[in-house]
Motif scaffolding. Structure first.
Motif, PDB file in Angstrom:
ATOM      1  N   LEU A 194       0.811  -1.219   0.000  1.00  0.00           N
ATOM      2  CA  LEU A 194       0.000   0.000   0.000  1.00  0.00           C
ATOM      3  C   LEU A 194       0.847   1.273   0.000  1.00  0.00           C
ATOM      4  CD1 LEU A 194      -2.788  -1.092   2.504  1.00  0.00           C
ATOM      5  CD2 LEU A 194      -2.983  -0.887   0.013  1.00  0.00           C
ATOM      6  N   GLY A 195       2.161   1.136   0.177  1.00  0.00           N
ATOM      7  CA  GLY A 195       3.031   2.298   0.000  1.00  0.00           C
ATOM      8  C   GLY A 195       3.826   2.764   1.192  1.00  0.00           C
ATOM      9  N   ALA A 196       3.742   2.087   2.339  1.00  0.00           N
ATOM     10  CA  ALA A 196       4.525   2.519   3.501  1.00  0.00           C
ATOM     11  C   ALA A 196       6.014   2.487   3.182  1.00  0.00           C
ATOM     12  CB  ALA A 196       4.227   1.624   4.698  1.00  0.00           C
ATOM     13  N   HIS A 197       6.733   3.515   3.621  1.00  0.00           N
ATOM     14  CA  HIS A 197       8.188   3.524   3.446  1.00  0.00           C
ATOM     15  C   HIS A 197       8.849   2.447   4.306  1.00  0.00           C
ATOM     16  CE1 HIS A 197       7.193   7.738   2.256  1.00  0.00           C
ATOM     17  NE2 HIS A 197       8.179   7.566   1.400  1.00  0.00           N
ATOM     18  N   HIS A 198       8.299   2.244   5.513  1.00  0.00           N
ATOM     19  CA  HIS A 198       8.852   1.253   6.442  1.00  0.00           C
ATOM     20  C   HIS A 198       7.692   0.519   7.108  1.00  0.00           C
ATOM     21  CE1 HIS A 198      12.735   3.366   6.171  1.00  0.00           C
ATOM     22  NE2 HIS A 198      12.064   4.487   6.398  1.00  0.00           N
ATOM     23  N   VAL A 199       7.937  -0.733   7.509  1.00  0.00           N
ATOM     24  CA  VAL A 199       6.959  -1.503   8.276  1.00  0.00           C
ATOM     25  C   VAL A 199       7.670  -2.065   9.503  1.00  0.00           C
ATOM     26  CG1 VAL A 199       5.330  -3.419   8.288  1.00  0.00           C
ATOM     27  CG2 VAL A 199       5.705  -2.119   6.176  1.00  0.00           C
ATOM     28  N   ILE A 200       7.067  -1.851  10.681  1.00  0.00           N
ATOM     29  CA  ILE A 200       7.625  -2.381  11.921  1.00  0.00           C
ATOM     30  C   ILE A 200       6.569  -3.229  12.624  1.00  0.00           C
ATOM     31  CG2 ILE A 200       9.246  -0.462  12.151  1.00  0.00           C
ATOM     32  CD1 ILE A 200       7.433   0.707  14.328  1.00  0.00           C
ATOM     33  N   ASP A 201       7.000  -3.977  13.634  1.00  0.00           N
ATOM     34  CA  ASP A 201       6.149  -4.944  14.322  1.00  0.00           C
ATOM     35  C   ASP A 201       5.641  -4.346  15.631  1.00  0.00           C
ATOM     36  OD1 ASP A 201       4.976  -7.098  15.607  1.00  0.00           O
ATOM     37  OD2 ASP A 201       6.683  -8.450  15.351  1.00  0.00           O
ATOM     38  N   HIS A 202       4.311  -4.139  15.748  1.00  0.00           N
ATOM     39  CA  HIS A 202       3.779  -3.573  16.991  1.00  0.00           C
ATOM     40  C   HIS A 202       3.696  -4.607  18.115  1.00  0.00           C
ATOM     41  CE1 HIS A 202      -0.067  -4.447  14.608  1.00  0.00           C
ATOM     42  NE2 HIS A 202      -0.022  -5.384  15.523  1.00  0.00           N
ATOM     43  N   GLY A 203       4.116  -5.850  17.855  1.00  0.00           N
ATOM     44  CA  GLY A 203       4.228  -6.844  18.912  1.00  0.00           C
ATOM     45  C   GLY A 203       5.507  -6.673  19.724  1.00  0.00           C
ATOM     46  N   LYS A 204       6.377  -5.784  19.282  1.00  0.00           N
ATOM     47  CA  LYS A 204       7.629  -5.474  19.972  1.00  0.00           C
ATOM     48  C   LYS A 204       7.601  -4.008  20.389  1.00  0.00           C
ATOM     49  CE  LYS A 204      10.036  -8.805  17.003  1.00  0.00           C
ATOM     50  NZ  LYS A 204      11.078  -8.981  15.955  1.00  0.00           N
ATOM     51  N   PRO A 205       8.471  -3.581  21.320  1.00  0.00           N
ATOM     52  CA  PRO A 205       8.502  -2.162  21.714  1.00  0.00           C
ATOM     53  C   PRO A 205       8.691  -1.258  20.493  1.00  0.00           C
ATOM     54  CG  PRO A 205       9.792  -3.473  23.243  1.00  0.00           C
ATOM     55  CD  PRO A 205       9.418  -4.389  22.114  1.00  0.00           C
ATOM     56  N   LEU A 206       7.799  -0.306  20.322  1.00  0.00           N
ATOM     57  CA  LEU A 206       7.826   0.527  19.116  1.00  0.00           C
ATOM     58  C   LEU A 206       9.103   1.354  19.015  1.00  0.00           C
ATOM     59  CD1 LEU A 206       4.092   1.690  19.118  1.00  0.00           C
ATOM     60  CD2 LEU A 206       5.145  -0.024  17.631  1.00  0.00           C
ATOM     61  N   SER A 207       9.603   1.838  20.141  1.00  0.00           N
ATOM     62  CA  SER A 207      10.823   2.647  20.103  1.00  0.00           C
ATOM     63  C   SER A 207      12.006   1.812  19.610  1.00  0.00           C
ATOM     64  CB  SER A 207      11.118   3.232  21.487  1.00  0.00           C
ATOM     65  OG  SER A 207      11.204   2.194  22.455  1.00  0.00           O
ATOM     66  N   GLU A 208      12.063   0.541  20.017  1.00  0.00           N
ATOM     67  CA  GLU A 208      13.139  -0.337  19.552  1.00  0.00           C
ATOM     68  C   GLU A 208      12.991  -0.640  18.065  1.00  0.00           C
ATOM     69  OE1 GLU A 208      13.345  -3.830  21.966  1.00  0.00           O
ATOM     70  OE2 GLU A 208      13.526  -2.695  23.849  1.00  0.00           O
ATOM     71  N   GLU A 209      11.749  -0.830  17.629  1.00  0.00           N
ATOM     72  CA  GLU A 209      11.499  -1.103  16.223  1.00  0.00           C
ATOM     73  C   GLU A 209      11.857   0.105  15.347  1.00  0.00           C
ATOM     74  OE1 GLU A 209       9.708  -4.151  14.350  1.00  0.00           O
ATOM     75  OE2 GLU A 209      11.399  -4.441  15.703  1.00  0.00           O
ATOM     76  N   LEU A 210      11.546   1.308  15.828  1.00  0.00           N
ATOM     77  CA  LEU A 210      11.931   2.522  15.082  1.00  0.00           C
ATOM     78  C   LEU A 210      13.453   2.641  15.011  1.00  0.00           C
ATOM     79  CD1 LEU A 210       9.353   5.192  16.334  1.00  0.00           C
ATOM     80  CD2 LEU A 210       9.487   4.187  14.048  1.00  0.00           C
ATOM     81  N   ALA A 211      14.120   2.365  16.121  1.00  0.00           N
ATOM     82  CA  ALA A 211      15.585   2.435  16.130  1.00  0.00           C
ATOM     83  C   ALA A 211      16.175   1.433  15.151  1.00  0.00           C
ATOM     84  CB  ALA A 211      16.104   2.172  17.543  1.00  0.00           C
ATOM     85  N   ARG A 212      15.537   0.275  15.024  1.00  0.00           N
ATOM     86  CA  ARG A 212      16.017  -0.766  14.104  1.00  0.00           C
ATOM     87  C   ARG A 212      16.044  -0.281  12.662  1.00  0.00           C
ATOM     88  NH1 ARG A 212      13.378  -4.201  10.950  1.00  0.00           N
ATOM     89  NH2 ARG A 212      11.353  -3.769  11.894  1.00  0.00           N
TER      90      ARG A 212
END
Length: 338
Positions: A194-212
């Motif tokens: 659908l066009g997202a630049h990035h996809v992260i997993d909300h089953g994990k801490p969001l701040s850690e996923e963003l840092a990844r």
């Protein structure tokens, strides 16, 4: 006319949770369209009302706030549509829903159906498109175009109905960096598609996923599900003076004092507000649906139909409610024809 209704709040799996019924055909008021419903889609609001709102005095309560169909008759004050027009809309929560062969809706919250879509494809869009549009451009106050280049939007629950259209609108119409969350391989693939630049997993801490993915904090958050579970992480992920918008119903109260240190702002979006209060700008929903239809027909955005559950009847709607309540739906569930 044929309709699907309920008489008491029951679990989706119960055979009487939703029932096939016969009801009298309605007559349009001054601003109403009488629409022959061709297709519908199902939203979390349907399941919430079925579970929590008992019908008055044992009357049949009809759900359904997404429809595509053909105008059969118009009220005396109608000026935007005429019989024969193909339309799509979400309707009003304080009126009978669209899970019926014939349905009344105020013309000011109706749009002309995208010419390039089938009734089923069109029915997937109205409620979520209105919600996503109002959240993005009115609540979060993002501008169309490249004005917000360098800013970022985190969409929690990006694979769901609202997330599926919000991801497209944010990517196609703004300069935002779009980060969607999804927890399963198939939903993560859908969000990327659908066009997202990035996809992260909300089953994990969001701040850690963003840092990844190399992102420290974001300027905007659209929290579409489980806001109370993610609330502390959302505050941590937001930049100072950032904006948080939500649409769900947190089970636990949100402590707004936690927003003060960063001067964060909190925004609610409910697409039924305009019709509930008959606001002076109610016709804005007609205009934005017209715009959505143009964007679809020009290939900028696409329908978010995820699964077609067949004919509009009680058994199929009970299946749809159960899947929505499982939290595993991808895109929108659509039913078509009676």
């Amino acid at each position: 006319m044929k309709a699907v209704a309920y008489y008491q709040s029951l679990p989706a799996e119960h055979p009487e949770a939703l029932q096939d019924v016969q009801l009298d055909a309605p007559s349009p008021g001054p601003h109403d369209l009488l629409v022959e419903v061709r297709a519908i889609s199902v939203n979390p609001v349907d399941t919430k009302i079925r579970r929590n709102v008992a019908p008055e005095h044992g009357a049949a309560k009809v759900l359904g706030w997404d429809a595509a169909g053909v105008v059969q008759a118009v009220g005396s004050a109608v000026s935007l549509f005429q019989p024969g027009d193909r339309v799509f809309y979400a309707g009003a929560i304080d009126r009978a829903g669209a899970n019926s062969e014939l349905h009344l809706v105020d013309e000011r919250i109706v749009g002309r159906m995208p010419a390039s879509l089938s009734f089923a494809e069109a029915a997937a869009l109205p409620l979520t498109a209105i919600t996503a549009w109002e959240l993005l451009f009115e609540r979060l106050q993002i501008a169309e175009g490249s004005t917000d280049q360098g800013q970022s939007l985190l969409i929690v629950g990006a694979a769901g109905g609202v997330g599926s259209i919000l991801t497209q609108l944010a990517r196609r119409l703004t300069g935002l960096t779009v980060i969607g969350t999804a927890s399963r391989p198939e939903t993560q693939a859908w969000v990327r598609e659908l066009g997202a630049h990035h996809v992260i997993d909300h089953g994990k801490p969001l701040s850690e996923e963003l840092a990844r993915i190399g992102i420290g904090q974001v300027s905007h958050v659209a929290s579409l599900t489980q806001t109370d579970q993610h609330y502390a992480q959302l505050i941590e992920c937001l930049q100072p003076q950032g904006r948080l918008a939500l649409i769900d119903d947190p089970l636990q109260p949100l402590d707004v004092m936690q927003l003060k240190r960063k001067s964060l702002s909190l925004h609610w979006e409910l697409m039924f507000t305009r019709s509930l209060y008959q606001t002076a700008d109610m016709i804005e929903q007609h205009r934005l649906l017209q715009r959505v239809a143009e964007l679809v027909d020009s290939g900028v955005i696409r329908t978010t139909l995820g699964e077609h559950f067949g004919t509009i009847n009680a058994a199929n709607l009970r299946r749809a409610h159960a899947l929505l309540e499982s939290g595993k739906a991808k895109g929108k569930i659509v039913l078509e024809g009676f």
